[in-house]
Design an enzyme around this catalytic site. Structure first.
Site, PDB file in Angstrom:
ATOM      1  CB  SER A 143       5.906  -0.446   7.499  1.00 17.47           C
ATOM      2  OG  SER A 143       5.331   0.808   7.150  1.00 17.47           O
ATOM      3  CD  GLU A 144       0.235   0.812   6.531  1.00 10.95           C
ATOM      4  OE1 GLU A 144      -0.638   1.651   6.789  1.00 10.95           O
ATOM      5  OE2 GLU A 144       0.860   0.191   7.420  1.00 10.95           O
ATOM      6  CG  ASN A 145       6.189   2.078   3.883  1.00 15.17           C
ATOM      7  OD1 ASN A 145       5.975   1.463   4.914  1.00 15.17           O
ATOM      8  ND2 ASN A 145       7.294   2.776   3.697  1.00 15.17           N
TER       9      ASN A 145
END
Length: 214
Positions: free
Chosen positions: A49-51
């Site tokens: 996940s890009e977070n």
């Protein structure tokens, strides 16, 4: 109409079926997040996940949510053994560096040759929401789109040329929809599969484009 539609869960399971063992995969905000719940047993898929998460598991059971552990869509997630979390700058370096095998994104439109429009409709007052989509669409080794084939008004989201602002050009390799699965090629669309009872000639009528046989 002699055919049905894949439900969102059935569509998620269809996408999950094609993810290979050992793949590093980013699941975009919205419909693609459901893919995490349908990965085949015994197949190791490392979800990103890009977070700033690597090694996500399926959604937590009701009552077991930890809102300090969320995906990019702010949904609570689980972390598998060996999973990790880190600064989002490191996460984007993974995305931009070509380290993801597959990203699965939603879309407003996809062209037959794989152009992607998924961050804005361009309408006055629309809120642009590009997020990490541009980085993912270009950085991942394969970009897949998961969406309904038709809008609520019955118009095809698969088009000859995107009319919405582009996220990426020629980046989409596959389109998974509630009615059919396609490969995007320089020569146009190739049918991978369709729901039972939906003939290719009817699919071409719905899309308004030629579709090469599977």
């Amino acid at each position: 109409m002699g055919y049905g539609r894949r439900s969102k869960e059935q569509l998620a399971a269809r996408v999950a079926q094609d993810i290979h063992d050992g793949a590093y995969v980013n699941l975009g905000i919205g419909m693609p997040t459901a893919v995490a719940n349908h990965l085949p047993a015994g197949r190791e898929v490392i979800l990103h996940s890009e977070n700033g998460i690597l090694g996500m598991g399926p959604a937590p059971r009701e009552g077991e949510e930890d809102y300090d552990l969320i995906n990019a869509g702010k949904q609570p997630v689980t972390l598998l053994p060996g999973g990790a979390f880190f600064h989002h700058a490191d996460s984007f370096a993974m995305m931009r560096g070509g380290h993801l095998d597959i990203c699965v994104l939603g879309a407003f439109q996809v062209s037959a040759t794989g152009d992607l429009a998924n961050w804005s409709t361009g309408e006055p007052g629309a809120i642009p929401a590009v997020g990490g989509a541009m980085d993912l669409a270009i950085g991942a080794k394969q970009t897949w789109v998961m969406m309904d084939l038709l809008t609520r008004g019955g118009e095809s989201k698969v088009v000859a040329h995107c009319s919405y602002p582009l996220t990426g050009i020629g980046c989409v390799k596959r389109i998974y929809t509630d009615l059919a699965t396609f490969a995007c090629m320089p020569s146009g669309l190739r049918l991978i599969d369709a729901v039972a009872g939906l003939e290719r000639v009817e699919l071409e009528r719905l899309i308004g484009l030629p579709v090469q046989a599977a």
